[in-house]
Enzyme design. Sequence first.
Site, short mmCIF file in Angstrom:
data_model
loop_
_atom_site.label_atom_id
_atom_site.label_comp_id
_atom_site.label_asym_id
_atom_site.label_seq_id
_atom_site.Cartn_x
_atom_site.Cartn_y
_atom_site.Cartn_z
N PRO A 1 0.77 -1.15 0.21
CG PRO A 1 -0.52 -1.32 1.81
CD PRO A 1 0.81 -1.87 1.35
CD GLU A 2 2.92 3.05 -4.16
OE1 GLU A 2 2.83 4.45 -4.64
OE2 GLU A 2 3.12 2.25 -5.13
#
Length: 270
Positions: free
Chosen positions: A2-3
Amino acid sequence: MPELPEVETIVRQLRRPLIGRTFSHIWTDWPRQIVTPDPAGFNQRIANQTITAIERRAKYLLFPLSQGDTLLIHLKMSGQLAVVPAGEPRSKHTHLIFGFTDGAQLRFTDTRKFGRVYLLGEPADILGQLGPEPLLPSFTIEQLQRLLTSRKRTLKPLLLDQTVIAGIGNIYADEALFYAGVHPGRNSASLTPAEIARLHAAIQKALNLGIERQGATISMYRQPDGRKGQMQDEFVVYDRKNQPCKQCQTPIQHFTLGGRTTHFCPQCQQ
DNA sequence: ACCACAACCTGGCCGC
DNA sequence: TGCGGCCAGGTTGTGG
């Protein structure tokens, strides 16, 4: 995995089910996931604390608690969070469970076991090193200009450096550099004012689109409710090697930069 | 100051 | 089917 956009999506989805709930205890079969305090101290200290808010800083989830502590969670490559009722069968890769006083649970599932949690009185101890949030109004073209030109670094690895700008990861760096029409291997100090202005807009465009599409699901990422994101359908370069550029039909190329696979259009990003 | 690379983990995919 | 090799959205530490 996840960014910034994925973490933002998760934070938004966790607020409704979790704000106001009170922790009772934790369970783990992989104590290394807990950085501080030690698992026994963590368990003791989190008990009877109520979640008062859920926020995001860079790729960290922040849970401010009723007695002044903050729970920090970093999902790293493969972490997922889900709120489940008591008694739900536990997945093979769920190594940390937060129990609430009403029996519900927040489960941290993480195939690769890179994810980490912290319980801190002063979250700035961890968050203090982070660079600016690229979606805040205070992140201006002038600020980006200072960040880029005050050092001489390869552009893409600089964008991935969380102490310079917080929240950008491998997907959104590639996407933003395409939108800006700038080659990822450029020296940060060599960008013209026009290129910096384009990059500033491009970073915000890529991240905002990612949030709008509720994140990118390439393999494992899921929202807390189990749904996939939709951002992968919007990719212009990431994960599109040898496919035609959406702007000029030139095949997208890839190479390694700073140890990360990097996608770009050789025509649009000279 | 900057860069390259390994390490932390597991699983999926590809070629043989 | 099985096995080896390579890849993965992140971060940190080491050594040049």
